[in-house]
Design a protein around this motif. Structure first.
Motif, PDB file in Angstrom:
ATOM      1  N   ASN A   1       0.760  -1.093   0.137  1.00 44.19           N
ATOM      2  CA  ASN A   1       0.108   0.148   0.100  1.00 44.19           C
ATOM      3  C   ASN A   1       0.988   1.182   0.087  1.00 44.19           C
ATOM      4  O   ASN A   1       0.722   2.266  -0.575  1.00 44.19           O
ATOM      5  CB  ASN A   1      -0.869   0.055   1.144  1.00 44.19           C
TER       6      ASN A   1
ATOM      7  N   HIS B   1       2.189   1.766  -3.452  1.00 45.21           N
ATOM      8  CA  HIS B   1       1.114   2.251  -4.469  1.00 45.21           C
ATOM      9  C   HIS B   1       0.914   3.716  -4.213  1.00 45.21           C
ATOM     10  O   HIS B   1       0.583   4.416  -5.021  1.00 45.21           O
ATOM     11  CB  HIS B   1      -0.269   1.338  -4.310  1.00 45.21           C
ATOM     12  N   LEU B   2       0.430   4.096  -2.790  1.00 41.25           N
ATOM     13  CA  LEU B   2       0.446   5.454  -2.539  1.00 41.25           C
ATOM     14  C   LEU B   2       1.649   6.472  -2.973  1.00 41.25           C
ATOM     15  O   LEU B   2       1.204   7.464  -3.529  1.00 41.25           O
ATOM     16  CB  LEU B   2       0.458   5.550  -1.026  1.00 41.25           C
TER      17      LEU B   2
ATOM     18  N   GLY C   1       1.589   5.442  -7.383  1.00 41.24           N
ATOM     19  CA  GLY C   1       0.102   5.615  -8.264  1.00 41.24           C
ATOM     20  C   GLY C   1       0.155   4.430  -9.188  1.00 41.24           C
ATOM     21  O   GLY C   1       0.711   3.302  -8.885  1.00 41.24           O
TER      22      GLY C   1
ATOM     23  N   ARG D   1      -9.393  -3.589  -1.013  1.00 40.98           N
ATOM     24  CA  ARG D   1      -8.789  -2.250  -1.007  1.00 40.98           C
ATOM     25  C   ARG D   1      -7.714  -2.160  -2.370  1.00 40.98           C
ATOM     26  O   ARG D   1      -7.712  -1.142  -2.923  1.00 40.98           O
ATOM     27  CB  ARG D   1      -8.077  -1.989   0.573  1.00 40.98           C
TER      28      ARG D   1
ATOM     29  N   ASP E   1      -9.575  -1.868  -5.474  1.00 36.35           N
ATOM     30  CA  ASP E   1     -10.395  -0.511  -5.700  1.00 36.35           C
ATOM     31  C   ASP E   1      -9.219   0.514  -6.114  1.00 36.35           C
ATOM     32  O   ASP E   1      -9.636   1.388  -6.841  1.00 36.35           O
ATOM     33  CB  ASP E   1     -11.135  -0.309  -4.712  1.00 36.35           C
ATOM     34  N   ALA E   2      -8.167   0.263  -5.610  1.00 35.36           N
ATOM     35  CA  ALA E   2      -7.037   1.489  -5.727  1.00 35.36           C
ATOM     36  C   ALA E   2      -6.466   1.504  -7.068  1.00 35.36           C
ATOM     37  O   ALA E   2      -6.423   2.397  -7.776  1.00 35.36           O
ATOM     38  CB  ALA E   2      -6.004   1.324  -4.673  1.00 35.36           C
TER      39      ALA E   2
ATOM     40  N   GLU F   1      -9.080   2.558  -9.583  1.00 34.83           N
ATOM     41  CA  GLU F   1      -9.073   4.154  -9.691  1.00 34.83           C
ATOM     42  C   GLU F   1      -8.110   4.799 -10.257  1.00 34.83           C
ATOM     43  O   GLU F   1      -8.088   5.726 -10.979  1.00 34.83           O
ATOM     44  CB  GLU F   1      -9.305   4.464  -8.140  1.00 34.83           C
ATOM     45  N   ALA F   2      -6.710   4.149 -10.023  1.00 33.35           N
ATOM     46  CA  ALA F   2      -5.619   4.447 -10.409  1.00 33.35           C
ATOM     47  C   ALA F   2      -5.393   4.879 -12.152  1.00 33.35           C
ATOM     48  O   ALA F   2      -4.917   5.609 -12.628  1.00 33.35           O
ATOM     49  CB  ALA F   2      -4.351   4.174  -9.878  1.00 33.35           C
TER      50      ALA F   2
END
Length: 223
Positions: free
Chosen positions: A80, A83-84, A87, A121, A124-125, A128-129
């Motif tokens: 995570n 990814h943050l 992106g 989670r 979905d991330a 969205e990305a």
């Protein structure tokens, strides 16, 4: 005569996106935090597609259940965070993936979905990305199902969409994807660019080399 509804299910890691860099980095961070030897690249990629607890149990079979659980949590945190920070660049789409999704989405009788070992989670991330929110009508993730190759993900997707198994296909890069498809009674289309060698995709109806070959593969299966 109205055409029957069709369902095309995609695996994610190794099929739609190349996430191996993120996966290897997160797995490395998890094992290092637990002061354990880091598995090799081939070993890590061999478990992509399995639910995390199953994957970590295979990578660290000699460790206790509590250590394996710590590895799972360490992986989630590291993945995570990566990814943050990065992106969509952390898991880029493979060439032709977006075009294939858009083309199928434009066919009225075709529904799209995903069946992935990712968490809700994580999926979905990723969706969205890459701006893929509008394409997938069913999203099956590891949180709610037994690990692949159990057929639960495919069976639930069929139930949610009302599509008969003879009108559905599962597209993926691993033996887990193809065996899951076979167990659910749907055709499997393997892809050669992912994390398992094509030689192990023995349950696949066919294996494609590029997304350009997907329309012909679907036509052969459905016709």
């Amino acid at each position: 005569m109205t055409a029957p509804l069709r369902l095309v299910l995609f695996d994610v890691d190794g099929t739609l996106v190349d996430s191996q860099g993120s996966i290897i980095q997160a797995m490395t961070a998890s094992f290092q935090a637990a002061l354990l030897p880091v598995p090799g690249r081939e070993a890590i990629l061999s478990i992509v597609g399995l639910s995390l607890p199953i994957a970590l149990a295979r990578l660290a079979p000699d460790q206790s259940g509590s250590v394996q659980a710590d590895l799972v949590e360490g992986y989630k945190q590291a993945y995570n965070a990566h990814h943050l920070e990065n992106g969509a660049a952390s898991s880029p789409l493979y060439p032709g993936a977006l075009e294939a999704i858009e083309a199928l989405h434009g066919v009225p009788e075709v529904l799209l979905g995903v069946a992935t070992g990712k968490s809700q989670r994580g999926l979905d991330a990723l969706i969205e990305a890459h701006g893929l929110e509008r394409y997938f009508v069913t999203r099956q993730v590891a949180d709610h199902h037994p690990s692949k190759p159990h057929p639960s993900m495919v069976q639930t997707a069929l139930t949610e969409t009302g599509v008969h198994e003879t009108h559905a296909v599962m597209i993926g890069d691993t033996s887990y994807d193809m065996d899951m498809a076979a167990a659910a009674g749907v055709a499997g289309i393997g892809v050669s660019w992912g994390y398992h060698d094509r030689s192990v995709l023995t349950s696949a109806a066919c294996v494609i080399e590029t997304f350009d070959q997907l329309p012909a593969a679907l036509a052969n299966i459905w016709n």
